[in-house]
Design a protein around this motif. Structure first.
Motif: not given
Length: 534
Positions: A364-366, A412-415, A456-457, A473-474
């Motif tokens: 959704k976000a990307r 919101v998607q990031a959280l 990243t993880l 978000k990043e």
């Protein structure tokens, strides 16, 4: 519209370079539906494209508040063309509830792509979903929705809370076999069109916060045939005008509890996941339409002695469009595949369900970011006339602006991504799936994607909760992009392998596209004959 659009009147399925490969990868037996996709592609590029433009410019929904006798009805008046199209599009929602696949629904939504028209079907689908899984006693209403004789809606947003559902104040009071709702919903898409809405409300005595929210089914007319709630007004929106959005007032509205009150927030999040996937498919569909408009434009238009498409910088932009759209579409349909496997689960959910949620957040976000960029770049390739409303590309750019906002913005998607990665344990299967895919590819770009994914993880887990939110978000973009590279490679064609390498270079290495892509017309040409190299 034939004088304002290059893509109008063309079959958008026939021009599609990526979707058949993705359906072949994720949906066994999809070829049995190819004739349906072909028919819908003609509708999407023809009548539906024209009606969407007509509604936007000439025939917005109008709220009719009273009938001839002065009785309050709060019903929208639509263009007759849109009324007929809405009923025809209702068939999009049937497959998953009649033994079919979600892949078909989202493929059709991608081809349609108009956010207003698709929103009507998406919120109807969410209503169907809630009845199908948690309120089967309302099967008669479900059949009306499936047949296109009625439309649904999802009314969750209140003025004081927005995305913070825990701040909702609409109250639910039990009264015999039904409940009564009191309060307002501030952004209610489908207002005046809807026959059955699913509505969030807090039962009397329920705790504060999101876990005190229950989900209710609210008909437009109560059991006595009287208007059950009022529409205060419609919103004057920048775009998505085909779906009327307004403010709704409940003053003792008759409502029916869906499932168990204490599980209401989970049902709401399920319908949000469904809508987020629709948002991703629609965002990529808008991007594809913008690409089609731009492609036909740059072949038809000449500047500085040759066709626009023969200039290196134009080819660079066409490459950018192709990379973003193929990548976003691959991520979307991997998320759809996960949803198709997990959607029938009920609380408490398995790890498989939470993994499907993770992929939906990433997609959704990307895709919203890619979609808005692609429509704006398509408009730029038209030059000044692209900013003129006479041309279809201008509306596409306006329409795309909603996709980062609907169903929860990127923050919101990031959280939610952080929550499902680490609290719900989705990080481990994510690394297992995409780590294995990237390790198997043995290319420099795949190794780059794998390194960024692992880093990243690992890095997120070293941070405090506040620091993790700052970087979330990043991190979401990086995880989505690494997965996208793997998914493009997995499609197995030479074209998709090249697109995967370009995607990795651009979005993970943060490099400009390599100049060799200038000569690779097969990467970006859709429905056009080859031309000489620049």
């Amino acid at each position: 519209m034939e004088h304002q659009s290059y893509a109008y009147g063309k079959n958008h399925w026939a021009l599609e370079p990526d979707l058949p490969s993705l359906l072949n990868r994720y949906w066994k037996g999809w070829t049995a539906h190819q004739s349906e996709l072909e028919r819908f592609g003609a509708l999407a590029g023809g009548v539906a494209y024209r009606i969407a433009d007509h509604v936007d410019k000439e025939a917005r929904p109008v709220l009719v508040m009273h009938d001839l006798n002065g009785q309050r009805i709060d019903r929208v008046r639509l263009s007759p063309a849109q009324e007929a199209l809405n009923r025809e599009l209702a068939a999009m929602n049937r497959a998953p509830y009649q033994g079919g696949s979600w892949h078909l629904h989202f493929a059709l939504g991608y081809l349609l792509a108009d956010p207003g028209l698709y929103c009507i079907q998406t919120i109807t689908n969410a209503t169907l979903y809630a009845i199908h899984k948690y309120a089967p006693q309302f099967a008669r209403w479900k059949e009306e929705l499936l047949a296109g004789r009625a439309f649904g809606a999802t009314w969750m947003t209140e003025v004081q809370g927005g995305s913070d559902l825990g701040a909702n104040q609409v109250r639910a009071v039990p009264e015999g076999a039904v409940w009564r709702l009191w309060g307002d919903k501030y952004f209610s898409s489908g207002a005046g069109l809807t026959d059955y809405a699913i509505v969030s409300a807090r039962p009397e005595g329920a705790p504060a916060g999101p876990k005190g929210i229950a989900l209710f089914l609210v008909p437009r007319l109560d059991s006595q045939g009287q208007l059950n709630y009022r529409v205060r007004r419609l919103k004057d929106k920048l775009a998505t005008r085909a779906v009327p959005s307004g403010e709704v007032e409940f003053a003792g509205a008759e409502a029916h509890l869906i499932g168990r009150a204490e599980e209401g927030i989970y049902y709401i999040l399920e319908t949000l996941t469904l809508s987020r996937l629709a948002n991703a498919a629609g965002a990529m569909g808008l991007a594809r339409k913008a690409q089609l408009e731009a492609l036909f434009r740059v072949q038809a238009r000449r500047a500085f002695g040759k066709k626009l498409e023969e200039h290196p910088l134009i080819r660079r932009d066409l490459t950018d469009l192709a990379v973003r759209i193929a990548g976003g579409l691959a991520l979307t349909f991997r998320a759809v595949a996960a949803w198709d496997e997990a959607w029938q689960e009920t609380p408490p959910y398995s790890p498989r369900y939470h993994y499907a949620r993770l992929l939906a957040h990433l997609a959704k976000a990307r895709t919203a970011e890619h979609g808005t960029y692609c429509t704006q770049l398509g408009m730029e390739l038209f030059g000044g006339v692209g900013f003129v409303e006479d041309f279809a590309i201008a509306r596409l750019a306006r329409e795309a602006l909603i996709t980062p906002i609907w169903e929860g913005p990127a923050n919101v998607q990031a959280l939610d991504t952080l929550e499902v990665l680490f609290r719900k344990g989705a990080a481990e299967p994510f690394l297992a799936e995409f780590g294995a895919k990237l390790e198997a590819i043995q290319s420099e770009e795949a190794r780059l994607a794998l390194a960024r994914l692992r880093h990243t993880l690992d890095y997120l887990q070293t941070l405090s909760p506040e620091e993790a939110q700052w970087h979330a978000k990043e991190a979401l973009r990086t995880l989505a992009d690494a997965a996208t590279v793997a998914l493009l490679y997995e499609l197995g064609s030479e074209r998709h392998a090249r697109l995967a390498a370009l995607y990795a270079r651009r979005f993970l290495a943060q490099e400009e596209y390599p100049a060799w892509a200038m000569q690779e017309e097969a990467l970006w040409r859709v429905g056009l004959e080859p031309t000489s190299a620049a």
